[in-house]
Design a protein around this motif. Structure first.
Motif, mmCIF file in Angstrom:
data_model
loop_
_atom_site.group_PDB
_atom_site.id
_atom_site.type_symbol
_atom_site.label_atom_id
_atom_site.label_comp_id
_atom_site.label_asym_id
_atom_site.label_seq_id
_atom_site.Cartn_x
_atom_site.Cartn_y
_atom_site.Cartn_z
ATOM 1 N N ARG A 59 53.416 40.334 20.852
ATOM 2 C CA ARG A 59 54.868 40.286 21.145
ATOM 3 C C ARG A 59 55.509 38.932 21.770
ATOM 4 N N TYR A 76 56.174 36.888 18.322
ATOM 5 C CA TYR A 76 57.247 37.520 17.738
ATOM 6 C C TYR A 76 58.585 36.940 18.304
ATOM 7 N N LYS A 77 58.521 36.695 19.682
ATOM 8 C CA LYS A 77 59.577 36.310 20.513
ATOM 9 C C LYS A 77 59.666 34.859 20.089
ATOM 10 N N PRO A 102 59.807 40.376 13.310
ATOM 11 C CA PRO A 102 60.789 39.120 13.571
ATOM 12 C C PRO A 102 61.963 39.060 12.972
#
Lengths: 249, 69
Positions: free
Chosen positions: A54, A57-58, A88
């Motif tokens: 997570r 992807y950020k 993404p």
């Protein structure tokens, strides 16, 4: 996906005309795309074993949005189809649009497309269901055993941490037991991997479901499970349709 | 022709016969393929608790307003 083969002309044109290209995929593909645009930045650097994806992807989205906000023409090029089993690309487009920037996705050729071609499977023949392997395990899903079942990301099946690069036999054992509700251990399944280069063959390995526990898996392995049951007629609907046709005459 | 140009041609040109590659070209290709690192193709997350899932869409972030009775 295969170097040289699997790119749409419009996608190539976007890459060639971008100010900056962010790329997530095989190193050879990265070299190929670099020939189209030398200002390429790899998104692979954000992955790390033990790191929550997570966050990864950020970071990918932030890297792309930073350049968008700087007024640059940005392309994110992703392995396969950017919108298929890929978070993404969807997120960055949503955020860019929310901030008032023009953003859109161009379709690509996914592992699914290659699988149909290489295995000679038509998803329209009896229907096809696709699940991310971990999601399939975490949630109660209704499987139709008279249709194809395709499980993605089986190499990390059951990973709750979102930080592993692989999960082991104990995880696969649980997945197999879950699948045993609809498929016996003797049921033949295919492990599939699209070749990265044209001088390699695709991985098409037919094994029994029970042998899946011991199988060698990579991060691009997809599992195809053919139907275990025949299609069952819905006689009441067929009768109602027949009545419609009868009344029309 | 560079190795990557060769690979591109092999993937894109149906008339390009791989068996006609020279021994040197084959060696170059095998070299570049063997040296390529593995990569991470995992681009989707599934977590058991929906609340832990990826960032929600902007439209979904806002809680629905309670209806006025």
């Amino acid at each position: 996906m295969t170097v040289g083969a699997h790119i749409a002309p419009i996608a190539r044109s976007h890459i060639e005309n971008a100010d900056i290209v962010f790329f997530a995929g095989h190193p050879l593909m990265e070299m190929w795309v670099t020939e189209m645009n030398s200002n390429l930045h790899s998104l692979q650097v954000f992955y790390a074993e033990g790191k929550d994806r997570r966050i990864t992807y950020k970071e990918m989205v932030n890297a792309m949005m930073t350049e968008v906000r700087a007024g640059k023409k940005v392309v994110g090029a992703f392995y396969g189809h950017p919108g298929v089993f890929a978070l993404p690309p969807h997120n960055v487009i949503k955020i860019a649009k929310k901030e008032g920037y023009a953003a859109h996705m161009v379709p690509g050729i996914s592992a699914e497309d290659c699988l149909y071609a290489d295995l000679g499977v038509d998803p329209g023949k009896v229907g096809s269901q696709h699940f991310e392997a971990s999601q399939f395990m975490f949630y109660q899903r209704q499987v139709d055993p008279s249709a194809y079942l395709i499980l993605w990301q089986v190499g990390i099946a059951g990973d709750k941490s979102a930080a592993k690069f692989s999960t082991g036999k104990a995880y696969r054992q649980i997945l197999v037991e879950l699948l045993n509700e609809n498929y016996p251990n003797e049921h033949k399944v295919a492990l599939y991997e699209c070749p990265t280069v044209a001088i390699r063959e695709p991985r098409i390995e037919w094994i029994t479901l029970g042998d899946f526990i011991e199988a060698e898996l990579s991060l691009i392995t997809t599992m195809l499970i053919p139907p275990s049951q025949k299609l069952l007629k819905n006689q009441s609907i067929i009768d109602r349709l027949a009545l419609l046709e009868k009344n029309a005459h | 022709m560079t190795a990557i140009t060769l690979l591109e041609k092999l993937g894109a040109d149906a008339s390009f016969d791989p068996s006609l590659l020279s021994a040197q070209d084959k060696e170059t290709l095998e070299d570049i393929i063997s040296k390529a690192n593995t990569f991470n193709a995992i681009e989707l997350i599934s977590v058991p608790d929906e609340k832990e899932s990826e960032e929600k869409e902007p439209e979904e972030e806002k809680e629905p307003e309670e209806k006025q009775s």
